[in-house]
Design a protein around this motif. Structure first.
Motif, PDB file in Angstrom:
ATOM      1  N   UNK B 115       0.835  -1.205   0.000  1.00 26.53           N
ATOM      2  CA  UNK B 115       0.000   0.000   0.000  1.00 26.53           C
ATOM      3  C   UNK B 115       0.865   1.249   0.000  1.00 26.53           C
ATOM      4  N   UNK B 116       0.221   2.337  -0.304  1.00 24.49           N
ATOM      5  CA  UNK B 116       0.950   3.584  -0.470  1.00 24.49           C
ATOM      6  C   UNK B 116       1.665   4.011   0.824  1.00 24.49           C
ATOM      7  N   UNK B 117       2.752   4.760   0.654  1.00 32.11           N
ATOM      8  CA  UNK B 117       3.450   5.350   1.802  1.00 32.11           C
ATOM      9  C   UNK B 117       2.955   6.758   2.070  1.00 32.11           C
ATOM     10  N   UNK B 118       1.950   7.213   1.375  1.00 29.52           N
ATOM     11  CA  UNK B 118       1.416   8.557   1.630  1.00 29.52           C
ATOM     12  C   UNK B 118       1.146   8.694   3.130  1.00 29.52           C
ATOM     13  N   UNK B 119       1.718   9.722   3.745  1.00 33.42           N
ATOM     14  CA  UNK B 119       1.617   9.895   5.198  1.00 33.42           C
ATOM     15  C   UNK B 119       0.190  10.078   5.679  1.00 33.42           C
ATOM     16  N   UNK B 142      -0.937  19.797   1.054  1.00 31.75           N
ATOM     17  CA  UNK B 142      -0.082  19.551   2.215  1.00 31.75           C
ATOM     18  C   UNK B 142       1.238  18.944   1.808  1.00 31.75           C
ATOM     19  N   UNK B 143       1.640  17.902   2.542  1.00 35.54           N
ATOM     20  CA  UNK B 143       2.933  17.255   2.276  1.00 35.54           C
ATOM     21  C   UNK B 143       2.769  16.310   1.094  1.00 35.54           C
ATOM     22  N   UNK B 144       3.155  16.781  -0.071  1.00 37.72           N
ATOM     23  CA  UNK B 144       3.036  15.917  -1.254  1.00 37.72           C
ATOM     24  C   UNK B 144       4.388  15.716  -1.933  1.00 37.72           C
ATOM     25  N   UNK B 145       5.477  15.906  -1.194  1.00 35.67           N
ATOM     26  CA  UNK B 145       6.790  15.913  -1.842  1.00 35.67           C
ATOM     27  C   UNK B 145       7.139  14.564  -2.448  1.00 35.67           C
ATOM     28  N   UNK B 146       6.564  13.464  -1.911  1.00 36.97           N
ATOM     29  CA  UNK B 146       6.862  12.181  -2.562  1.00 36.97           C
ATOM     30  C   UNK B 146       5.602  11.520  -3.118  1.00 36.97           C
ATOM     31  N   UNK B 266       6.355   8.168  -9.408  1.00 33.12           N
ATOM     32  CA  UNK B 266       5.744   9.355 -10.004  1.00 33.12           C
ATOM     33  C   UNK B 266       4.305   9.129 -10.467  1.00 33.12           C
ATOM     34  N   UNK B 267       3.879   7.869 -10.495  1.00 35.71           N
ATOM     35  CA  UNK B 267       2.560   7.584 -11.025  1.00 35.71           C
ATOM     36  C   UNK B 267       1.607   7.114  -9.944  1.00 35.71           C
ATOM     37  N   UNK B 268       0.336   7.349 -10.154  1.00 35.29           N
ATOM     38  CA  UNK B 268      -0.671   6.827  -9.245  1.00 35.29           C
ATOM     39  C   UNK B 268      -0.674   5.301  -9.282  1.00 35.29           C
ATOM     40  N   UNK B 269      -0.076   4.743 -10.330  1.00 36.06           N
ATOM     41  CA  UNK B 269       0.179   3.302 -10.407  1.00 36.06           C
ATOM     42  C   UNK B 269       1.535   3.138 -11.090  1.00 36.06           C
ATOM     43  N   UNK B 270       2.126   1.936 -11.083  1.00 31.24           N
ATOM     44  CA  UNK B 270       3.375   1.744 -11.812  1.00 31.24           C
ATOM     45  C   UNK B 270       3.156   2.227 -13.247  1.00 31.24           C
ATOM     46  N   UNK B 271       4.003   3.132 -13.707  1.00 32.10           N
ATOM     47  CA  UNK B 271       3.635   3.928 -14.881  1.00 32.10           C
ATOM     48  C   UNK B 271       4.334   3.471 -16.152  1.00 32.10           C
ATOM     49  N   UNK B 272       3.654   2.605 -16.883  1.00 33.37           N
ATOM     50  CA  UNK B 272       4.164   2.192 -18.194  1.00 33.37           C
ATOM     51  C   UNK B 272       4.004   3.371 -19.149  1.00 33.37           C
TER      52      UNK B 272
END
Lengths: 782, 327
Positions: B115-119, B142-146, B266-272
């Motif tokens: 699952x995502x690491x989004x804080x 907010x904190x979106x740096x990663x 960089x992608x909302x999913x693995x970005x092909x």
């Protein structure tokens, strides 16, 4: 001159002091025999407490829904501000906080009202028969809070800045000269602002307390604390007990870095919960709770203005700091102290501003003030070197302070020039291309950087007891703590030399308030204070034994004047004729003594020098006062590093590191080297990756875990070279020890940033220097 | 953590059968993600079906390509000679991930479902549309740096899959084999396995209730053999990617015959990025081509305040990775 005995005089040839002895507690640690504060599980009826914390950063508690939590099997109590046993005093009241001493740094104790001041503030304690049940019930406990809009930091548009009139933030160095005018008239004027992220200590062992009321008026706490006595004092006042009714125990500590210096809410809450339960209670902070449970290094901006001659001699320094503090506190690290005294400069001025926000209070973190302060001054000195066109090392020598520029006092000792010279030699500084952006390795940009550090020898004192047994063993005691840095080992070495015994025949006991009280293990004070106390306690043993010997007809020393006798290697002998004397065992056995106990107070820093001066003043009453109490006491050091910057990816990696430190007598070069490496690694972390992020609207941390708050891993750290300059300082304490816990980190982040500048021609002034910032800087023209 | 019941399953059939009647139950593989989330009270499955005993650990060559059992451990796959030689991008993506301890525990199937690491997702005190649909997304301002810049929506900008392996698998056309309680298997290309957040960020993939990942198959290809995975992160190890690139090239006589590109971090999913592949195919293997491909890959980027740097960073990462495989 009447002086206390001094190790350098009595032990001119040190035995095990100064030797790289391996940790005496190493085996206990690696085998698990070492018992930490959360490991006193055998206490009868021990139960487990878990903190329930607030989701929001500001608001008022309107109620609790305990129905689901209560139904969890094994749940024993849900304690809130509504039903917690009342304290005699709380630190919420400033006068009461004063009475608690320096350990009551927290200032505000949760569960004293319905007020929520910061995110993850404890709002309830859930107690159960097992940890898992307590955790589960805490998750099911519903807390109703009427939220209010929080202030997130001094950068929040809602924040109101003010100049503190009290608290640590108001403790600024005195101005000298007319800094504004000197700056305005300076041929070279540099101004820059430095940002420092929130940093968390993150010791491996989190905050942990096991509280046991052994009687209604007798509490023992096994607490993860650096300050046995501070905790005892603060707890006893809060609980309405006398100091002797509170026993604080800490035999092993899994790191502290300052966050375990004072007593924090969870320790008090554990004691209150144990009182409510009538059973021993264990309370351990989770890692996320650690981020809001024991303070942090505050988010801060520093603006430094530097005026200099066209040759690069400093004319003026003006330092301004703005930082975030908690709603109830006025705490800030005093960064300006190091800016004030690191270089000779005729004019200086410092100001500090604070803004209150909905955050837990910040606190001491390794070199509080000196670490971020050195980032500012040592970065700007590097800029000055480039501006004037001289080597960064040269600019520092040009402005070398031969006396303390702040007080005008001579230094008790200062080996910074030697640190520079030796560091430059070890590092190969001469090979540095004077121009930046020139050195490469493949695609990577290579840079060399260096910076200086200094840290004060604070003033303090502590007690110790030495019990020498006729069978050749000794037990040495002081209520110090060993943060993991080697206190057990270095004090064992000190006692070994002072008593003329092998280290394996010494048992050093620490970490218990029933032992002779001593200073907090913080501020780099423990090694100097405790070693001096133990050394002097050993001298007390020898003085007592001398009295026995000179009255013993069978002793070769019978009838001698006690002042003509010295102790050497466990032997009492005539100073004038060392062959005439005997070992302590013979004297004690003839006197039917199984053992003999000595005790002493060891002084550290200015207090030591003043006391020596006072002794002297008594003696030359006719000649007036000796003015020996007039030295400025500091450790100094220099760090050198090589970085590789990937210009496309923005990554910075440290590839080589050299630290050379002048820290007085080094009791054990092995543990000392580890400590310097640890501090430098922490500094590299602050420079490149450490930063806690607080949501700008909700004032809650978004990366409160060790996966997301990055500290250096092994792969980030190269082989490190650490050396110490041989330094003899007679003014600081009986052992000549300055302490090295903090000097290790001071200047480190500037050394990295300076190397980045050398590699790239880009000056990074915002920590941590992460790839996003590096790339942004590289987009700008050099 | 909630109380839960536990059953160990011996076969896929038994495992899927156990989940059939308990839609809230969850499979437990290596546990390196699931237990973390349960301890943080982010997931509270009442029943765990342990799939560790399942005989799904083989790594073998098949006519369709390399077939990796879903219960094979990350370290075993990353170090396997067939993977190292035939699919270097896959090997690197595994060995650059997490830590040795985690790689020894974590399974391939579980890895794909991390699952995502989004804080904001990881702390139940925050609103989060992914965790509690409709509660809001503080990360936007907010904190979106990663967080992600591609495939994001106004509901969610998380990198739903924060890891590495799926990025390499997306580049190399891997196909997942899923099995349901009826014992029926279906094959889903990994590029169609993950869902974009849209207005339903809580739905992250096409797994039906009770369906189990049993295998991953990666077709053999020249571009797979000549592939790499480049990962950029704030610290040198044990960190999630700020940006990563999995690339495979078949270069003949200086011309790119086939290219495979996927981006991570960089992608909302693995970005092909088929856009990048289109730019690369048939072109000379030069930096100019690589730059053009990178620009094409990021054309649709929607950066926010703190993750805007990723647009450049991932392009540079991709160019560097392409240079590495082009030689």
């Amino acid at each position: 001159m009447e002086m206390e005995p001094n190790f350098a005089d009595t032990n001119p040839k040190a035995g095990v002091v100064g030797q790289p002895l391996s940790r005496v507690d190493g085996r206990a640690k690696v085998t698990g025999a070492a018992k930490y504060s959360a490991e006193y599980n055998q206490l009868p009826g021990l139960v487990h407490a878990v903190l329930k914390t607030s989701d929001v950063a500001r608001g008022r508690i309107t109620g609790f829904d305990v129905s689901a939590a209560r139904q969890v099997p094994g749940v024993l109590a849900i304690i809130t501000h509504e039903n917690i046993p009342k304290l005699a005093k709380t630190p919420n009241n400033p006068q009461d906080q004063q009475a608690m001493g320096p350990g009551a740094h927290m200032g505000f104790l949760p569960l004293t009202s319905d007020q929520v001041h910061y995110a993850a503030q404890p709002v309830a304690i859930v107690v159960a028969d097992t940890l898992e049940r307590a955790q589960h019930a805490a998750a099911l406990l519903r807390v109703q809070i009427s939220p209010e809009t929080p202030v997130a930091s001094f950068r929040d548009p809602k924040a109101e800045e003010f100049k503190p009139k009290e608290g640590r933030a108001a403790q600024l160095p005195k101005p000298r000269g007319n800094a504004q005018a000197a700056f305005a008239g300076a041929p070279i004027q540099l101004t820059a602002t430095y940002e420092h992220a929130i940093n968390h200590h993150n010791p491996m062992e989190p905050g942990a307390t096991t509280a046991h009321w052994e009687a209604p008026d007798r509490l023992t706490v096994y607490d993860a604390t650096q300050g046995i006595v501070w905790t005892q004092q603060a707890l006893s006042v809060m609980l309405g007990l006398s100091a002797d009714q509170v026993r604080v125990v800490n035999k092993f500590l899994g790191g502290g870095f300052g966050c375990k210096g004072s007593v924090w809410p969870h320790t008090v809450l554990a004691a209150q919960a144990a009182r409510a339960m009538g059973r021993p209670v264990k309370l351990v902070l989770t890692r996320p709770q650690q981020f809001t449970g024991m303070g942090h290094r505050e988010d801060q901006d520093q603006t430094l203005r530097l005026g200099a001659t066209s040759e690069g001699k400093l004319l003026a320094l003006l330092h301004e700091k703005t930082s975030t503090t908690s709603p109830w506190d006025a705490y800030a690290e005093t960064n300006s102290k190091i800016v004030d005294l690191l270089y000779a400069c005729p004019a200086f001025e410092a100001t500090a501003k604070l803004a209150k926000a909905n955050v837990m209070t910040s606190t001491f973190m390794r070199a509080p003030g000196e670490a971020p302060g050195s980032f500012a001054i040592e970065s700007l000195m590097d800029d000055l070197a480039y501006r004037v066109g001289v080597d960064p090392l040269q600019i520092r020598l040009l402005n070398y302070a031969d006396r303390d520029p702040s007080t005008g006092k001579p230094w008790s000792s200062k080996s910074l020039k030697e640190c520079y010279a030796r560091g430059a030699e070890l590092f190969g500084w001469a090979k540095r291309n004077p121009k930046n952006g020139q050195m490469r390795q493949g695609k990577l940009l290579v840079g060399y950087g260096m910076a200086s550090g200094t840290y004060p020898v604070h003033s303090g004192q502590g007690n110790a007891r030495v019990r020498l047994y006729a069978d050749g063993h000794a037990v040495v005691q002081a209520a110090a703590t060993d943060l993991g840095t080697g206190t057990y080992t270095v004090i064992t070495q000190t006692a070994a030399d002072a008593l003329g015994l092998a280290p394996e025949n010494i048992r050093f006991e620490l970490g218990d308030s029933q032992l002779p009280s001593t200073i907090v293990s913080g501020g780099s004070m423990a090694a100097g204070t405790v070693s001096s106390s133990v050394y002097l306690a050993a001298q007390d043993v020898w003085q007592k034994l001398t009295k026995v010997a000179v009255m013993d007809k069978k002793s070769p020393l019978f009838g001698a004047k006690p002042t003509d006798i010295e102790a050497n290697g466990g032997r009492l002998q005539l100073k004038a004729n060392p062959a005439k004397g005997e070992g302590f065992a013979e004297i004690m056995k003839r006197a039917m003594m199984t053992d003999l106990e000595g005790s002493a107070t060891g002084r550290y820093g200015a207090g030591y020098e003043s006391a020596q001066a006072a002794l002297n003043a008594k003696q030359d009453a006719a000649g007036g006062k000796d003015d020996a109490a007039g030295h400025s006491m500091h450790s100094f050091g220099a760090h050198f590093c090589e970085v590789h910057v990937d210009p496309d990816l923005g990554t910075v990696r440290v590839k080589r590191w050299v630290s050379v430190i002048g820290g007085g007598r080094i009791l054990n070069p092995k543990t000392a080297r580890s400590q310097i490496m640890g501090g430098a690694i922490m500094g590299i972390g602050a420079a490149l990756m450490e930063g806690t992020v607080r949501d700008p609207h909700l004032a809650r941390y978004t990366n409160a875990s060790l996966a997301d708050y990055h500290v250096c891993v092994n792969a980030d750290i190269p082989e490190m070279t650490v050396e110490f300059v041989d330094e003899k300082d007679p003014y600081i304490n009986a052992m000549g020890v300055k302490g090295i816990g903090e000097i290790s980190i001071v200047g480190t982040s500037a050394a990295v940033a300076n190397a980045i500048y050398h590699a790239t021609g880009r000056r990074l002034r915002s920590l941590p220097i992460t790839p996003d910032k590096m790339l942004e800087a590289l987009r700008q023209p050099a | 953590m909630n109380d839960f019941s536990y059953t160990a399953a011996a076969t896929a059939k038994e495992a899927t059968g156990l989940l059939k009647d308990q839609p809230t139950a969850t499979y437990l593989a290596g546990g390196t993600t699931l237990l973390d989330l349960m301890k943080a009270n982010l997931l509270a499955p009442p029943h765990l079906v342990d799939v560790n005993p399942l005989p799904l650990t083989a790594i073998e060559q098949t006519p369709d390509g390399l077939r990796i059992g879903a219960m094979a451990r990350m370290s075993a796959v990353g170090e396997h000679p067939l993977v190292v030689q035939g699919y270097p991008a896959v090997s690197k993506s595994l060995l650059l991930a997490a830590s040795p301890q985690l790689r020894n525990m974590a399974s391939i199937g579980g890895n794909l479902l991390q699952r995502t690491r989004c804080g904001y997702f990881r702390d139940a005190a925050f609103p989060c549309n992914k965790r509690v649909p409709g509660s809001g997304c503080p990360a936007l301002e907010g904190d979106n740096h990663n967080l992600a810049v591609l495939g994001v929506s106004e509901s969610c900008i998380a990198t739903a899959y924060p890891g590495d392996l799926a990025v390499a698998l997306a580049a190399l056309d891997a196909v997942l084999t899923l099995e349901n309680a009826k014992g029926k298997q279906r094959r889903v290309p990994i590029t169609e396995f993950y869902l974009l957040p849209g207005r339903t960020p809580h739905k992250e993939n096409v797994l039906e209730p009770g369906e189990l990942i049993v295998a991953v198959t990666i077709p053999q290809a020249a571009h797979a053999q000549r592939s790499t995975y480049l990962k950029v992160r704030e610290r040198s190890s044990y960190a999630y990617a700020l940006a990563s690139a999995a690339v495979g090239l078949d270069v003949q006589g200086g011309t790119i015959r086939t290219a495979r590109v996927a981006l991570g971090g960089v992608g909302a999913q693995p970005w092909r990025s088929r856009e990048a592949e289109k730019v690369l195919t048939g072109q000379p293997a030069t930096e100019a081509t690589f730059r053009a491909a990178a620009a094409a890959a990021l054309r649709e980027a929607q950066p926010r305040k703190e993750n805007a740097y990723k647009v450049d960073l991932v392009q540079n990462t991709l160019v560097r990775a392409l240079q590495e495989v082009a030689g």
